[in-house]
Design an enzyme around this catalytic site. Structure first.
Site, mmCIF file in Angstrom:
data_model
loop_
_atom_site.group_PDB
_atom_site.id
_atom_site.type_symbol
_atom_site.label_atom_id
_atom_site.label_comp_id
_atom_site.label_asym_id
_atom_site.label_seq_id
_atom_site.Cartn_x
_atom_site.Cartn_y
_atom_site.Cartn_z
ATOM 1 N N ASP A 145 0.732 -1.130 -0.013
ATOM 2 C CA ASP A 145 -0.030 0.095 0.027
ATOM 3 C C ASP A 145 0.891 1.275 0.019
ATOM 4 O OD1 ASP A 145 0.817 -0.306 2.661
ATOM 5 O OD2 ASP A 145 -0.952 0.090 3.396
ATOM 6 N N SER A 146 2.179 0.997 0.057
ATOM 7 C CA SER A 146 3.254 2.147 -0.161
ATOM 8 C C SER A 146 2.842 2.775 -1.576
ATOM 9 C CB SER A 146 4.523 1.786 -0.098
ATOM 10 O OG SER A 146 4.717 0.572 -0.771
ATOM 11 N N LYS A 161 -1.442 -9.214 2.694
ATOM 12 C CA LYS A 161 -0.726 -8.993 3.691
ATOM 13 C C LYS A 161 -1.724 -7.935 4.637
ATOM 14 C CE LYS A 161 3.207 -6.112 3.880
ATOM 15 N NZ LYS A 161 2.718 -4.965 4.587
ATOM 16 N N GLU A 205 -1.525 -5.597 8.482
ATOM 17 C CA GLU A 205 -0.772 -5.042 9.590
ATOM 18 C C GLU A 205 -1.448 -5.011 10.977
ATOM 19 O OE1 GLU A 205 0.177 -0.752 8.817
ATOM 20 O OE2 GLU A 205 0.954 -1.318 6.855
ATOM 21 N N GLU A 247 9.074 -4.314 10.612
ATOM 22 C CA GLU A 247 9.665 -3.122 10.030
ATOM 23 C C GLU A 247 10.167 -2.340 10.931
ATOM 24 O OE1 GLU A 247 6.928 -1.339 7.368
ATOM 25 O OE2 GLU A 247 8.144 0.721 7.509
HETATM 26 O O1 KIV Z 1 3.534 -1.075 1.568
HETATM 27 C C1 KIV Z 1 4.755 -1.582 1.646
HETATM 28 O O2 KIV Z 1 5.486 -1.132 0.763
HETATM 29 C C2 KIV Z 1 5.100 -2.214 3.001
HETATM 30 C C3 KIV Z 1 6.657 -2.648 2.935
HETATM 31 C C4 KIV Z 1 7.617 -1.402 3.366
HETATM 32 C C5 KIV Z 1 6.995 -3.671 3.728
HETATM 33 O O3 KIV Z 1 4.489 -2.621 3.464
#
Ligand code: KIV
Length: 272
Positions: free
Chosen positions: A52-53, A121, A123, A190
């Site tokens: 989600d980056s 994934k 969090e 992280e």
């Molecule tokens: O969203 C992302 O790119 C991430 C990584 C920084 C692990 O969660």
């Protein structure tokens, strides 16, 4: 140059588990589009994370919070079309799983069905266990994410290193064990002290993939645009830059502009 095992035609969650057992480090990088995914896959990266980056890198938001499930599915389906070998993992975006396990399942099903990705994934630790359990009952592999969890930035207030204090470190180790017990196939860890990350990696049998978590973990992940040096505004200590692509791109764009202005492009070979 082949720096990966070409005999492995398709990376699965089981292969990642075997890599941990054998002590072979897992490589993971972010990808948000077809073209980049094709290059990442050709290079032999084990896991492509549709993170989600994308909210920061592709859309220019300050945080990861604004990106939607539809956006993530768009990015993930583009990535999947470019991949033959890597495992494709997709972030469940903010607001599509927290506090509602049924929504967590339906968001995950949409990602799997509409993008063709291989895993999701999420969090968080104990607070999202119900959601993780429900997703796993549908046969969808789940990767956890502990330590600095950017979707909670307004709770933390800052992106500094997490779990420096003993209480938070102990809670993190417990959370990693809970995620393993629930059935997560791996965990991203992280921005935590390297020593703690090593303890976490030894406390569970599933792979721990670090970002800013030192070398004593089972694999590493970076944001591709950061390690390529496309985005030069983000310079944390843990980031190794493998290129200054921004400079190269700037040069190429400026040369093109010059050629157009000076009527050098297109020449007689570049026309019909
Ligand atoms: O969203 C992302 O790119 C991430 C990584 C920084 C692990 O969660």
């Amino acid at each position: 140059m082949s720096v990966y095992n070409p005999d492995i035609k398709k990376i699965t969650t089981h292969i990642l588990q075997e890599m941990k057992l054998k002590g072979e480090k897992i490589s993971m990088l972010t990808g948000y589009d077809f073209t980049m995914a094709k290059i990442l896959d050709k290079a032999g990266v084990d896991v492509i994370l549709v993170g989600d980056s994308a909210s920061n890198v592709m859309a220019g938001h300050e945080t990861t919070l604004p990106i939607t499930l539809d956006h993530m599915i768009y990015h993930a389906s583009s990535v999947v079309r470019g991949v033959e070998r890597a495992l494709v993992v997709v972030d469940l975006p903010f607001g599509t799983y927290q506090g509602n396990s049924k929504e967590a399942l339906s968001s995950s099903i949409r990602i799997m069905k509409e993008s063709g990705a291989h895993a999701v994934k999420m969090e968080g630790g104990r607070e999202i266990l119900e959601g993780i359990n429900r997703i796993l009952t549908a046969g969808i592999p789940v990767m956890g994410h502990l330590g600095l969890t950017p979707q909670s930035i307004y709770k933390f207030g800052t992106y500094v290193v997490r779990a420096r204090e003993e209480e938070e470190a102990e809670r993190l180790i417990e959370d990693a064990k809970l995620l393993e017990e629930a059935g997560c196939f791996a965990i991203v860890l992280e921005k935590v002290p390297a020593k703690l990350a090593g303890v976490v990696a030894q406390s569970v049998k599933i792979p721990i993939i670090g970002i800013g978590a030192g070398p004593q973990v089972d694999g590493q992940v970076l944001v591709s645009h950061d390690m390529l040096g496309i985005n030069n505004d983000f310079n944390p200590r843990f980031l190794r830059k493998y290129h200054n692509l921004q400079e190269e791109m700037l040069g190429a764009f400026q040369n093109y502009i010059k050629d157009v202005k000076e009527k050098d492009f297109p020449n007689e070979h570049e026309q019909y």
